[in-house]
Design a protein around this motif. Structure first.
Motif, PDB file in Angstrom:
ATOM      1  N   GLY A  96       7.431  -7.790  -8.054  1.00  0.00           N
ATOM      2  CA  GLY A  96       7.326  -7.946  -9.290  1.00  0.00           C
ATOM      3  C   GLY A  96       6.502  -7.103  -8.834  1.00  0.00           C
ATOM      4  N   ASP A  97       5.325  -7.643  -7.396  1.00  0.00           N
ATOM      5  CA  ASP A  97       4.051  -7.745  -7.228  1.00  0.00           C
ATOM      6  C   ASP A  97       4.010  -6.024  -6.571  1.00  0.00           C
ATOM      7  N   ALA A  98       5.034  -5.583  -5.974  1.00  0.00           N
ATOM      8  CA  ALA A  98       5.110  -4.445  -4.919  1.00  0.00           C
ATOM      9  C   ALA A  98       5.397  -3.315  -6.123  1.00  0.00           C
ATOM     10  N   PHE A  99       6.496  -3.754  -7.045  1.00  0.00           N
ATOM     11  CA  PHE A  99       6.491  -1.779  -8.113  1.00  0.00           C
ATOM     12  C   PHE A  99       5.247  -2.100  -8.725  1.00  0.00           C
ATOM     13  N   THR A 100       4.708  -3.411  -9.468  1.00  0.00           N
ATOM     14  CA  THR A 100       2.980  -2.744  -9.604  1.00  0.00           C
ATOM     15  C   THR A 100       2.622  -2.210  -9.315  1.00  0.00           C
ATOM     16  N   ALA A 101       2.049  -2.617  -7.762  1.00  0.00           N
ATOM     17  CA  ALA A 101       1.425  -1.340  -7.096  1.00  0.00           C
ATOM     18  C   ALA A 101       1.912  -0.302  -7.397  1.00  0.00           C
TER      19      ALA A 101
ATOM     20  N   ASP B  22       3.401   1.480  -9.076  1.00  0.00           N
ATOM     21  CA  ASP B  22       3.451   1.890 -10.385  1.00  0.00           C
ATOM     22  C   ASP B  22       1.637   3.042 -10.972  1.00  0.00           C
ATOM     23  N   THR B  23       0.651   2.474  -9.649  1.00  0.00           N
ATOM     24  CA  THR B  23       0.119   3.510 -10.039  1.00  0.00           C
ATOM     25  C   THR B  23       0.351   4.705  -9.349  1.00  0.00           C
ATOM     26  N   TYR B  24       0.598   5.619  -8.663  1.00  0.00           N
ATOM     27  CA  TYR B  24       0.795   5.992  -7.669  1.00  0.00           C
ATOM     28  C   TYR B  24       2.482   7.101  -8.957  1.00  0.00           C
TER      29      TYR B  24
ATOM     30  N   GLU C 292      10.205   8.708  -6.750  1.00  0.00           N
ATOM     31  CA  GLU C 292       9.721   9.767  -8.221  1.00  0.00           C
ATOM     32  C   GLU C 292       9.825   9.047  -9.043  1.00  0.00           C
ATOM     33  N   GLY C 293       8.433   7.871  -9.851  1.00  0.00           N
ATOM     34  CA  GLY C 293       9.235   8.366 -10.629  1.00  0.00           C
ATOM     35  C   GLY C 293       9.338   6.718 -11.154  1.00  0.00           C
ATOM     36  N   THR C 294       9.152   5.920 -12.074  1.00  0.00           N
ATOM     37  CA  THR C 294       9.312   4.030 -12.380  1.00  0.00           C
ATOM     38  C   THR C 294       9.829   4.041 -13.895  1.00  0.00           C
TER      39      THR C 294
ATOM     40  N   THR D 228       0.710  -1.254  -0.263  1.00  0.00           N
ATOM     41  CA  THR D 228      -0.139  -0.167   0.491  1.00  0.00           C
ATOM     42  C   THR D 228       0.940   1.270   0.258  1.00  0.00           C
ATOM     43  N   TYR D 229       0.371   2.266  -0.673  1.00  0.00           N
ATOM     44  CA  TYR D 229       1.157   3.427  -0.232  1.00  0.00           C
ATOM     45  C   TYR D 229       0.101   4.536   0.424  1.00  0.00           C
ATOM     46  N   ASN D 230       0.792   5.127   1.004  1.00  0.00           N
ATOM     47  CA  ASN D 230       0.323   6.725   1.455  1.00  0.00           C
ATOM     48  C   ASN D 230       0.934   7.828   1.428  1.00  0.00           C
TER      49      ASN D 230
END
Ligand SMILES: Cc1cc2nc3c(=O)[nH]c(=O)nc-3n(C[C@H](O)[C@H](O)[C@H](O)COP(=O)(O)OP(=O)(O)OC[C@H]3O[C@@H](n4cnc5c(N)ncnc54)[C@H](O)[C@@H]3O)c2cc1C
Ligand SMILES: *[C@@H]1O[C@H](CO)[C@@H](O)[C@H](O)[C@H]1NC(C)=O
Ligand SMILES: *[C@@H]1O[C@H](CO)[C@@H](O)[C@H](O)[C@H]1NC(C)=O
Ligand SMILES: *[C@@H]1O[C@H](CO)[C@@H](O)[C@H](O)[C@H]1NC(C)=O
Ligand SMILES: *[C@@H]1O[C@H](CO)[C@@H](O)[C@H](O)[C@H]1NC(C)=O
Ligand SMILES: *[C@@H]1O[C@H](CO)[C@@H](O)[C@H](O)[C@H]1NC(C)=O
Ligand SMILES: *[C@@H]1O[C@H](CO)[C@@H](O)[C@H](O)[C@H]1NC(C)=O
Ligand SMILES: *[C@@H]1O[C@H](CO)[C@@H](O)[C@H](O)[C@H]1NC(C)=O
Length: 499
Positions: A142-147, A149-151, A234-236, A125-127
């Motif tokens: 992989g899953d952590a980065f994908t989650a 990425d949305t932000y 910041e940034g992906t 999760t991201y705050n």
């Protein structure tokens, strides 16, 4: 009921007879205590359950896929707290598993005991206010980065999608962002940890700061890490990929590696050189990356001037890029890693390459029908990486002294074998190869005697390389947060604190 058989056997035997565990023996006492706990209903799995086989099949290396008396898969911190209490009360031998990507027998599981499997604690999760990502240990990167990425943010996490968060971060964590941000552990704002007595603590710069520091490299020696709060970046977008070279380019590639490592001050750019052997022959490649997504950064000029066979270099979101680095597939092969560190020396690269020709040939001759591979990776540990560690509150890896005279060369041997029978003949040759490298490096005064925990072989005792002061801190923290020594005596997986 054949309970007596169950007491002496396990694995295939206990598959038949441990269906109704009783408290007549230690394994039944531990597993039934877990199974009888209301909040753990449905989270304790036994050898006769299909989920048990599925969890074993999800280990990265067949060597570490140990069949325990039972597995417990917590889905909350409260569950872990309950599990810790039961383990301590019943003196249950246990193993701990997050992403299950460490390779050796005993790295992340146990045979005569219970495996605490964090696989269902796998959310990110991201705050947006604090800019902190909260990642559970059983997630993979992989899953952590994908989650994230949305932000449009990322973290200094793993370089392969499949690798787990819990082991990676508590053991250091070499990332594509390490030159700019240090190791993964240096980016941890807070660890939530369940102690042996079931208490839940937070470890951060203001609360339990000693535990926070010790946990940055101290692996599974203090408690069960149940949440990792990380500063985000910041940034992906990342530029990265494999570039393959004709073996005739060896000296040019090695020179580029040595020069880049020695001279580059570009914090976004990193290099790896890899040698590879399998039944199709030898190969040579680089992994060049820029964590700001900049293509062909000037730091790579020497590499770019070398003709190549093929290249996958491209700019993409980190979540899209990391599946490429996922190592041998399918899962369930017999993986073994050994690691070492030297000065940034061309002569060491040359020795390791020449010795690979000799030892890989020996391995092939010893097991002519085996499908096996040997991957050698050269990765620098730079002053830039370690400076970030210091800036962020210091970890216990003890690298400050190691790099005080310049960047170092971390070498890794990754041997992957098809069957246990072939491994039995090939592995001793790989260990001879490792010993030959250390002997050579020592003979030319290049050996740094520092073994990275996340790549270390079972006999490499990585924590003993952290330096006297860090070892003393680790011992002190363990004695205060785990006074009964549960994580030294009852934990049967991973690396321990040197005595
Ligand atoms: C394909 C591949 C790529 C890799 N790439 C990198 C890389 O880029 N950089 C890098 O640094 N390493 C890399 N590694 C190595 C990796 O860091 C280790 O294998 C690491 O242990 C993986 O974490 P895990 O969660 O899967 O650990 P597991 O194998 O599940 O656990 C290993 C050990 O970590 C400790 N641990 C696990 N979970 C917890 C927890 N919740 N609380 C406390 N301690 C815990 C325990 O002592 C356990 O025994 C790679 C490995 C593979 C297979
Ligand atoms: C792990 O090691 C133990 C003890 O040597 C051995 O009994 C077991 O078969 C090994 N398991 C695997 C999967 O190699
Ligand atoms: C987390 O674990 C659950 C249970 O195994 C699984 O269904 C899910 O796909 C996993 N991954 C994520 C990102 O939730
Ligand atoms: C994501 O962040 C980067 C770096 O701050 C920025 O350059 C880019 O514009 C952002 N992208 C989006 C879609 O907001
Ligand atoms: C490598 O270079 C040599 C010498 O130039 C050449 O003979 C050989 O075909 C090349 N191999 C590949 C795979 O390109
Ligand atoms: C590094 O670069 C210099 C030229 O700048 C070159 O002469 C040398 O061979 C390269 N390699 C090494 C290992 O120094
Ligand atoms: C690889 O070779 C191609 C074709 O010559 C070239 O365009 C590319 O820049 C090279 N990449 C690297 C990393 O050397
Ligand atoms: C649990 O252990 C910690 C660390 O030793 C201690 O501070 C705490 O008081 C203990 N909690 C209980 C309930 O005993």
């Amino acid at each position: 009921m054949k309970v007596a058989t169950c007491a002496v056997g396990f694995a295939l035997v206990s598959r038949q007879v441990c269906a109704n565990p009783t408290a007549n023996n230690p394994q039944d006492a531990c597993c039934s205590a877990l199974a009888q706990e209301a909040i753990l209903a449905g989270k304790v799995i036994f050898p006769q359950d299909s989920a048990y086989d599925a969890r074993l099949a999800a280990y990265y290396s067949a060597n570490s896929a140990l069949p325990p008396w039972c597995m417990v898969l917590p889905t909350s911190t409260d569950d872990v707290s309950k599990i810790a209490g039961i383990i301590t009360a019943n003196q249950c031998p246990f193993g701990m598993r997050s992403g299950a990507h460490s390779a050796f027998n005993g790295s992340n599981g146990v045979q005569d005991g219970i495996t605490v499997d964090f696989g269902y604690l796998n959310t990110t999760t991201y705050n947006a206010d604090t800019k902190i990502a909260s990642i559970q240990p059983g997630s993979n990167w992989g899953d952590a980065f994908t989650a994230l990425d949305t932000y449009n943010v990322t973290v200094a996490g793993g370089r392969a999608s499949v690798v787990g968060v819990g082991g990676f971060t508590t053991g250091g964590g070499y990332s594509f962002h390490s030159n700019a941000h240090g190791f993964a552990c240096d980016n941890v704002a807070n660890f939530e940890i369940v102690l042996a007595n079931g208490s839940v603590v937070n470890a951060n710069p203001t609360e339990n700061a000693d535990l926070w520091k010790a946990q940055k490299g101290g692996s599974g020696n203090f408690g069960f890490v149940t949440r990792i709060d990380m500063y985000t970046i910041e940034g992906t977008q990342i530029w990265g990929g494999f570039t393959s070279y004709n073996l005739t380019k060896r000296d040019e590639v090695f020179n580029a590696y040595i020069n880049f490592t020695e001279n580059s001050d570009d914090q976004a750019s990193q290099n790896i050189v890899a040698l590879y052997y399998d039944s199709t022959g030898f190969a040579l490649r680089s992994i060049l990356t820029n964590s700001q997504g900049i293509e062909n950064a000037p730091a790579f000029a020497e590499y770019m001037a070398i003709g190549n066979i093929s290249s996958t270099l491209r700019t993409a979101a980190v979540a899209e890029l990391v599946p490429e680095f996922t190592g041998p597939t399918p899962l369930g092969q017999y993986a073994n890693w050994m690691v070492g560190m030297t000065t940034n020396s061309f002569d060491v690269l040359d020795f390791i390459d020449r010795a690979l020709k000799e030892y890989a040939t020996k391995m092939q001759a010893a097991a002519p029908d085996s499908e096996f591979s040997v991957l050698i990776e050269f990765q620098p540990v730079t002053t830039m990486m370690v400076d970030h560690s210091v800036k962020n509150g210091v970890n216990v890896l003890g690298l400050e002294d190691v790099i005080s005279t310049g960047p170092t060369l971390m070498w890794l041997i990754a041997l992957t074998v098809d069957t246990p029978e072939n491994q039995e003949v090939i592995l001793p040759i790989a260990l001879e190869y490792r010993d030959a490298i250390n002997e050579y490096a020592t003979s030319i005064g290049a050996n740094k005697d520092w073994n990275y925990l996340n790549y270390a072989w079972v006999d490499e005792d990585p924590i003993s390389d952290y330096g006297a002061e860090n070892i003393a801190l680790i011992q002190d923290v363990a004695s205060r947060y785990d006074p009964t020594g549960a994580f030294q005596k009852l934990r049967h997986s991973g690396f321990k604190i040197p005595l």
